[in-house]
Motif scaffolding. Structure first.
Motif, PDB file in Angstrom:
ATOM      1  N   PRO A 335       0.829  -1.216   0.000  1.00 36.30           N
ATOM      2  CA  PRO A 335       0.000   0.000   0.000  1.00 36.30           C
ATOM      3  C   PRO A 335       0.858   1.258   0.000  1.00 36.30           C
ATOM      4  O   PRO A 335       1.905   1.313   0.643  1.00 36.30           O
ATOM      5  CB  PRO A 335      -0.800  -0.123   1.293  1.00 36.30           C
ATOM      6  N   MET A 336       0.406   2.287  -0.730  1.00 41.59           N
ATOM      7  CA  MET A 336       1.112   3.563  -0.723  1.00 41.59           C
ATOM      8  C   MET A 336       1.122   4.170   0.660  1.00 41.59           C
ATOM      9  O   MET A 336       2.129   4.706   1.119  1.00 41.59           O
ATOM     10  CB  MET A 336       0.434   4.534  -1.697  1.00 41.59           C
ATOM     11  N   SER A 337      -0.008   4.099   1.349  1.00 47.72           N
ATOM     12  CA  SER A 337      -0.154   4.748   2.642  1.00 47.72           C
ATOM     13  C   SER A 337       0.473   3.912   3.756  1.00 47.72           C
ATOM     14  O   SER A 337       0.294   2.692   3.806  1.00 47.72           O
ATOM     15  CB  SER A 337      -1.633   4.981   2.959  1.00 47.72           C
ATOM     16  N   SER A 338       1.162   4.588   4.655  1.00 48.45           N
ATOM     17  CA  SER A 338       1.785   3.876   5.773  1.00 48.45           C
ATOM     18  C   SER A 338       0.754   3.418   6.795  1.00 48.45           C
ATOM     19  O   SER A 338       1.071   2.644   7.692  1.00 48.45           O
ATOM     20  CB  SER A 338       2.809   4.790   6.456  1.00 48.45           C
ATOM     21  N   GLY A 339      -0.498   3.866   6.659  1.00 54.74           N
ATOM     22  CA  GLY A 339      -1.521   3.457   7.602  1.00 54.74           C
ATOM     23  C   GLY A 339      -2.352   2.286   7.124  1.00 54.74           C
ATOM     24  O   GLY A 339      -3.341   1.912   7.765  1.00 54.74           O
ATOM     25  N   ARG A 340      -1.965   1.697   5.986  1.00 52.85           N
ATOM     26  CA  ARG A 340      -2.744   0.608   5.404  1.00 52.85           C
ATOM     27  C   ARG A 340      -1.986  -0.718   5.439  1.00 52.85           C
ATOM     28  O   ARG A 340      -0.762  -0.750   5.517  1.00 52.85           O
ATOM     29  CB  ARG A 340      -3.083   0.941   3.950  1.00 52.85           C
ATOM     30  N   ARG A 341      -2.748  -1.786   5.373  1.00 51.23           N
ATOM     31  CA  ARG A 341      -2.162  -3.141   5.289  1.00 51.23           C
ATOM     32  C   ARG A 341      -2.679  -3.821   4.043  1.00 51.23           C
ATOM     33  O   ARG A 341      -3.811  -3.597   3.614  1.00 51.23           O
ATOM     34  CB  ARG A 341      -2.565  -3.954   6.528  1.00 51.23           C
ATOM     35  N   PHE A 342      -1.829  -4.677   3.474  1.00 48.49           N
ATOM     36  CA  PHE A 342      -2.253  -5.426   2.289  1.00 48.49           C
ATOM     37  C   PHE A 342      -2.916  -6.730   2.721  1.00 48.49           C
ATOM     38  O   PHE A 342      -2.379  -7.446   3.537  1.00 48.49           O
ATOM     39  CB  PHE A 342      -1.031  -5.733   1.396  1.00 48.49           C
TER      40      PHE A 342
END
Length: 342
Positions: A335-342
């Protein structure tokens, strides 16, 4: 569609044009024919799949695939300070106290350091002003983490990034004016330019003893660890990935040096392999970094994707074309965002 790829010999003119736009304080890419030519030579030599040099400069460009225009540049030094000394100031604290006089003063100090010798370095990040939108700066910067995740053997256990220090709207660095000028007798822009080509004069002219920052002008003290306005977004992006300021600054403009263990970088740690399913559908929603597994032909794009299965993602045809992949090829995603998980 924007794609980040290794620099090639025919990118020389584009690199030279980007160098004209960087401005004072951007040490790693200056408006200088000699420096640009040297960077091109070093970068082209680095992309040799048959060897892993101790020191290598990996340069990447961001290209608009529809027009072929190069709008950005970024790089990674595999190791700094092995051939030429790598200098910075370590910010410390000394306590001057007297119980009898009821005095207790904490004084900040600056000490010349080579503590980051051998570390890998994120460097030379520059995006043309008219391309600074639609998260393209994030793609340019974070694509380097995808390359490092794919080829970890080429990089050090630790990673640094020097942030451009504060200067005013006239390009004047208060840190330089308050400290460096007294030892170099040069304008900031000239000293910065020389430092990118010959670091010997730094060792010859820099003060060897500890400097008490309270003896500097207040404007110089205030600039210690402060980031240039144009570089603040890049700093926030790197900090969101896990890099931190730990008290080291640039000897010329006082800009902060960010540090992290390489494997602790979020995009490196959380990226994973999947198989590509190429589709005509244009997915919507969260953006991901998607990169190839090739060395010389490494490519990285930013796109939304479809989760087809645990190890399969749907990629639009235009993204597959930009990455030069076909159905079933392995790609790395995060994920581009550091707050997301794949």
């Amino acid at each position: 569609m924007m794609v980040v790829r290794p620099i090639q010999a025919d990118d020389h003119a584009a690199l030279r044009e980007l160098a004209r736009k960087t401005g004072p304080g951007f040490t790693s890419l200056q408006d200088n024919d000699e420096q640009v030519a040297a960077k091109m030579e070093s970068a082209l030599a680095a992309y040799n799949p048959d060897s892993i040099p101790e020191e290598a400069l990996y340069l990447f460009v961001m290209e608009e695939t529809d027009t072929g225009e190069v709008v950005g540049i970024c790089g990674i030094e595999s190791a700094v300070g092995l051939s030429d000394p790598w200098y910075n100031y370590r910010v410390g604290t000394l306590v001057h106290a007297s119980r009898e006089l009821n005095v207790y003063n904490q004084i900040h100090t600056l000490t010349i350091s080579n503590d980051h010798t051998g570390y890998s370095e994120l460097c030379t990040l520059f995006l043309s002003p008219d391309a600074r939108h639609s998260k393209q700066g994030s793609l340019l910067s974070k694509s380097r983490f995808m390359f490092m995740a794919e080829f970890p053997q080429r990089f050090n256990e630790y990673l640094i990034a020097e942030m451009r220090g504060y200067s005013d709207d006239k390009g004047v660095s208060p840190f330089w004016e308050g400290l460096g000028r007294h030892f170099f007798s040069l304008d900031f822009a000239e000293a910065d330019k020389l430092s990118s080509m010959d670091k010997v004069f730094i060792a010859e002219l820099m003060p060897k003893n500890t400097i008490y920052t309270n003896l500097l002008p207040q404007s110089a003290q205030d600039a210690i660890g402060k980031t240039h306005e144009a570089t603040t977004p890049a700093r926030k992006l790197l900090e969101s990935e896990g890099m931190r300021y730990t008290g080291y600054i640039d000897i010329f403009d006082g800009g902060p040096t960010l540090v992290s263990r390489t494997n602790d970088i979020r995009a490196i740690q959380e990226s994973r392999y999947v198989k590509a399913h190429v589709t005509d559908r244009q997915p919507e929603g969260e953006l991901y970094l998607v990169s190839t597994t090739d060395f010389r032909d490494f490519r990285c794009c930013m796109t939304a994707l479809d989760l087809v299965g645990n190890h399969v993602v749907g990629l639009p045809q235009n993204v597959a074309d930009a990455l030069k992949i076909t159905e079933g090829n392995t790609v790395r995603v995060v994920p581009m965002s550091s707050g997301r998980r794949f």
